[in-house]
Design a protein around this motif. Structure first.
Motif, mmCIF file in Angstrom:
data_model
loop_
_atom_site.group_PDB
_atom_site.id
_atom_site.type_symbol
_atom_site.label_atom_id
_atom_site.label_comp_id
_atom_site.label_asym_id
_atom_site.label_seq_id
_atom_site.Cartn_x
_atom_site.Cartn_y
_atom_site.Cartn_z
ATOM 1 N N GLY A 141 -7.511 -5.527 7.686
ATOM 2 C CA GLY A 141 -7.680 -5.866 6.276
ATOM 3 C C GLY A 141 -6.334 -5.726 5.598
ATOM 4 O O GLY A 141 -5.300 -5.633 6.275
ATOM 5 N N ARG A 142 -6.351 -5.692 4.283
ATOM 6 C CA ARG A 142 -5.086 -5.623 3.559
ATOM 7 C C ARG A 142 -4.275 -4.365 3.872
ATOM 8 O O ARG A 142 -3.067 -4.335 3.724
ATOM 9 C CB ARG A 142 -5.345 -5.655 2.049
ATOM 10 C CG ARG A 142 -5.655 -7.039 1.579
ATOM 11 C CD ARG A 142 -5.885 -7.107 0.105
ATOM 12 N NE ARG A 142 -6.398 -8.417 -0.196
ATOM 13 C CZ ARG A 142 -5.632 -9.466 -0.453
ATOM 14 N NH1 ARG A 142 -4.332 -9.327 -0.499
ATOM 15 N NH2 ARG A 142 -6.174 -10.630 -0.677
ATOM 16 N N LEU A 143 -4.942 -3.300 4.306
ATOM 17 C CA LEU A 143 -4.220 -2.043 4.536
ATOM 18 C C LEU A 143 -3.607 -1.937 5.938
ATOM 19 O O LEU A 143 -2.912 -0.979 6.242
ATOM 20 C CB LEU A 143 -5.151 -0.855 4.284
ATOM 21 C CG LEU A 143 -5.683 -0.734 2.857
ATOM 22 C CD1 LEU A 143 -6.488 0.541 2.696
ATOM 23 C CD2 LEU A 143 -4.529 -0.761 1.842
ATOM 24 N N GLY A 144 -3.921 -2.907 6.790
ATOM 25 C CA GLY A 144 -3.343 -2.858 8.131
ATOM 26 C C GLY A 144 -4.296 -3.452 9.145
ATOM 27 O O GLY A 144 -5.373 -3.933 8.789
ATOM 28 N N ASP A 145 -3.880 -3.429 10.395
ATOM 29 C CA ASP A 145 -4.744 -3.987 11.432
ATOM 30 C C ASP A 145 -4.678 -3.131 12.679
ATOM 31 O O ASP A 145 -3.844 -2.232 12.801
ATOM 32 C CB ASP A 145 -4.378 -5.451 11.711
ATOM 33 C CG ASP A 145 -2.892 -5.632 11.897
ATOM 34 O OD1 ASP A 145 -2.308 -4.890 12.702
ATOM 35 O OD2 ASP A 145 -2.303 -6.510 11.230
#
Ligand code: EPU
Length: 323
Positions: A141-145
């Protein structure tokens, strides 16, 4: 030699094999026809034999994880769909390393990591599906993968060879992974996490959940399209949209701006909550889901000149595949 499914099943009691088995219940979207052959491998030896069978019988192969990012066509899959059984869902934690079988649910790995005070999987909170599936398309997601915490993968190649692939040989990009030059099935994933206080992990989980608060529940395959990169001239084209050049723009927003949010076709609907989700409102057919996908793609192409790239795998569609 003709293949005898009953005989195979008797000779491999830890695995299962069925002909013309429905696939829809094995996916979160809940659409699509049957697999010609559906097998669940209980151990590595049986998986090796299944891969060999797919070669000798010339059955196309599709490894299926938690089914959260896949839409099978109404005709089903004309080959072997192989799943990994419970024997591939074991986890161990050593220091800040979490080693997990590929069939482990992402949510179970996250829960274990959290209980051990290990951070890194929070961007995946709320995602259904297995770790193997998450790694294969670099879920996040926007915070990382997940690619950011993968340290090593164990893969079985189609000829049955097992390869350990270190981080240095893995390539992760936005919802995309290049894991091995030769195709295979992910067996296990080694994650390197960071020790962190429970409070910080809790705060990251809350932040990650909040970013997904506008996403629909119910039956879907997650985001349908990757967010496209805006060409440099787009923001000049209509600054009132507030779209910035050189940045990823929400595919959902673009589909919404085309007026397609809430558009319904039979049992399938572009979610009224978030236009990058197609939801099965009950009894949807794969053709309806895929027609909505095409319609959204065409509308965005026409209006913005941007090509939306599907994020979901469409194994039975010519040209589609597990990306
Ligand atoms: N928006 C609309 N209309 C819509 C949908 C969104 O106007 O129908 C607007 C929102 O109001 C917001 C902006 O577009 O101002 C961005 O939307 P959002 O915050 O929902 O983010 P997104 O870019 O649509 C991305 C990822 C999601 C991930 C969320 C949160 C992709 C394709 N999408 O969504 O990932 O969960 O951020 O981290 O990368 C996925 O990959 O399967 C996925 C769902």
């Amino acid at each position: 030699m003709a293949f005898d499914p009953g005989e195979w099943a008797r000779a491999h009691p830890q695995s299962s094999l069925r002909l013309r088995a429905p696939l829809a219940p094995l996916t979160t979207m809940g659409v699509g026809g049957p697999a010609r052959i559906l097998a669940e491998a209980g151990n590595e030896e049986d998986l090796r034999e299944l891969l060999a069978l797919s070669q000798t019988q010339k059955w196309p192969l599709f490894p299926l994880g938690g089914g959260s990012n896949v839409v099978f066509g109404d005709q089903g899959f004309p080959g072997l769909v192989v799943r990994l059984g419970a024997g591939f869902a074991k986890m161990t934690v050593t220091g800040s390393t979490l080693l997990a079988g590929a069939a482990t649910l992402t949510s179970s790995a996250l829960k274990l990591a959290q209980s051990q005070g290990l951070s890194g999987l929070e961007p995946l909170v709320g995602l259904p599906g297995s770790l193997g599936g998450a790694v294969s398309h670099n879920a996040g997601g926007r915070l990382g993968d997940i690619g950011q915490v993968v340290n090593r993968l164990r893969i079985m190649l189609l000829d049955g060879t097992i390869r350990d692939i270190p981080k240095a040989d893995l390539r992760f990009a936005y919802r995309k992974a290049q894991l091995s030059l030769e195709p295979g099935v992910i067996l296990a994933v080694e994650l390197t996490l960071r020790p962190e206080s429970k409070e910080i992990i809790e705060a990251r989980l809350a932040e990650s959940r909040a970013l997904r608060a506008n996403q629909p529940g119910g039956r879907s395959a997650g985001c349908v399209f990757k967010n496209p990169l805006q060409p440099p001239n787009l923001s000049e084209a209509d600054p009132t949209w507030g779209l910035r050049a050189g940045e990823l723009v929400s595919a959902g927003r673009l589909i919404d701006l085309c007026g397609l949010r809430g558009r319904r076709l039979g049992g399938a609907q572009i979610s009224p909550q978030h236009a990058n989700f197609i939801v099965n409102q009950g009894g949807a057919r794969a053709t309806e889901v895929l027609a909505l996908l095409d319609e959204a793609q065409r509308a965005v192409r026409r209006r913005f000149g941007l090509e939306l790239e599907p994020e979901i795998a469409r194994p039975a569609v010519p040209g589609g595949g597990d990306d």
